[in-house]
Scaffold this active site. Structure first.
Site, PDB file in Angstrom:
ATOM      1  N   PRO A 179       6.255   6.591   0.475  1.00  0.00           N
ATOM      2  CA  PRO A 179       7.282   5.980  -0.002  1.00  0.00           C
ATOM      3  C   PRO A 179       8.337   4.416   0.222  1.00  0.00           C
ATOM      4  O   PRO A 179       8.517   3.785  -0.962  1.00  0.00           O
ATOM      5  CB  PRO A 179       7.996   6.627  -1.033  1.00  0.00           C
ATOM      6  N   ASP A 225     -11.372  -7.405 -14.826  1.00  0.00           N
ATOM      7  CA  ASP A 225      -9.825  -6.550 -14.714  1.00  0.00           C
ATOM      8  C   ASP A 225      -8.727  -7.171 -14.727  1.00  0.00           C
ATOM      9  O   ASP A 225      -8.270  -8.200 -15.430  1.00  0.00           O
ATOM     10  CB  ASP A 225      -9.808  -6.306 -13.860  1.00  0.00           C
ATOM     11  N   GLU A 262       9.878  12.206   3.946  1.00  0.00           N
ATOM     12  CA  GLU A 262      10.144  13.321   5.096  1.00  0.00           C
ATOM     13  C   GLU A 262      10.168  13.816   6.474  1.00  0.00           C
ATOM     14  O   GLU A 262      10.451  15.515   6.663  1.00  0.00           O
ATOM     15  CB  GLU A 262      11.345  14.226   3.849  1.00  0.00           C
ATOM     16  N   ARG A 307     -14.243  -0.592  -5.786  1.00  0.00           N
ATOM     17  CA  ARG A 307     -14.775  -1.285  -6.650  1.00  0.00           C
ATOM     18  C   ARG A 307     -15.453  -2.653  -6.636  1.00  0.00           C
ATOM     19  O   ARG A 307     -15.695  -2.931  -6.872  1.00  0.00           O
ATOM     20  CB  ARG A 307     -14.363  -0.498  -7.607  1.00  0.00           C
TER      21      ARG A 307
END
Ligand code: 6GU
Length: 235
Positions: free
Chosen positions: A86, A164, A113, A150
């Protein structure tokens, strides 16, 4: 491209290659994916790969040696090693397009963590998939792998991803298919007109409109031409 995913939960990741586009991409060798169990690199009894934190505290921490040994075995000078975390830089389409150039990527699945800091020092980049906290990096590894797969030649049609959302820098225009009319809801006439110039114009207008209304931040720095500016004024 080859992607190796190192995880303590390989069974969580493998099913994504048993369905749909990812399944075909792997079967046709358009991409090589290896899901590797970190426990295969354990040097301890019962394939143990975690232990309690130095300094005390709750939870278990994934140990350094299994990651070290896995990288020693799998990485070479060309390999790009990513650690899901994160605290990494947020992954996006631009990054997916850049990473497409890599021949070999290793993704280490971290646990929040819960991973020895020395692992962080061994990687080329830490990567997050957004500002929220997941229990582990497996979903992040799957997201990144899907976004990269992709883009590989032959996995999907090129014009399909070139339109896209984000690839062009704008959100995609709306799509419609049969039936033309259902419960009083109709398809925009222009799409059935056969006038491709008009259809392209409508789609561009809709792209700009969606972006302006839903993600105006994307328009910052986007190279708008005269026609675009005229369209935006119509919104
Ligand atoms: Cl890469 N890992 C975890 N544990 N949580 C996340 C994340 C990654 N990206 C967003 N949240």
């Amino acid at each position: 491209m080859r992607i190796d995913i190192i995880t303590i939960f390989p069974e969580m990741i493998k099913p994504m290659f048993n369905e749909s586009i990812m399944k075909r991409a792997v079967l046709q060798n358009l991409i090589e994916i290896n899901v590797i169990d970190l426990r295969d690199y354990s040097v301890l009894k019962h394939n143990k790969v975690d232990d309690t934190p130095y300094g005390g505290g709750a939870g278990m921490v994934l140990q350094f040696p299994p990651f070290y040994l896995a990288l020693k075995n799998l990485r070479n000078e060309q390999t790009h090693v990513m650690l899901t975390s994160p605290r990494g830089k947020t992954f996006n389409q631009q990054r997916a397009i850049e990473l497409q150039q890599k021949q070999h990527i290793i993704i280490l699945c971290g646990h929040y963590e819960g991973i020895d800091e020395r692992v962080h020092d061994m990687v080329d980049e830490e990567v997050s998939i957004g500002d929220y906290v997941l229990t582990g990096g497996e979903l992040a590894a799957m997201v990144i792998t899907d976004a990269l797969a992709r883009l590989q030649d032959g996995v999907i049609k090129k014009d399909s991803y070139e339109q896209d959302s984000f690839h062009m820098g704008l959100l995609e225009h709306p799509h419609y298919t049969k039936p033309f009319s259902y419960e009083g809801k109709e398809v925009p006439e222009v799409l059935t007109s056969g006038n491709h110039k008009e259809i392209d114009r409508w789609r561009r207008y809709q792209s700009l409109k969606q972006t302006f209304l839903k993600r105006p931040d994307l328009l910052n720095g986007f190279p708008l031409d005269k026609e675009d500016i005229k369209m935006l004024e119509e919104i």
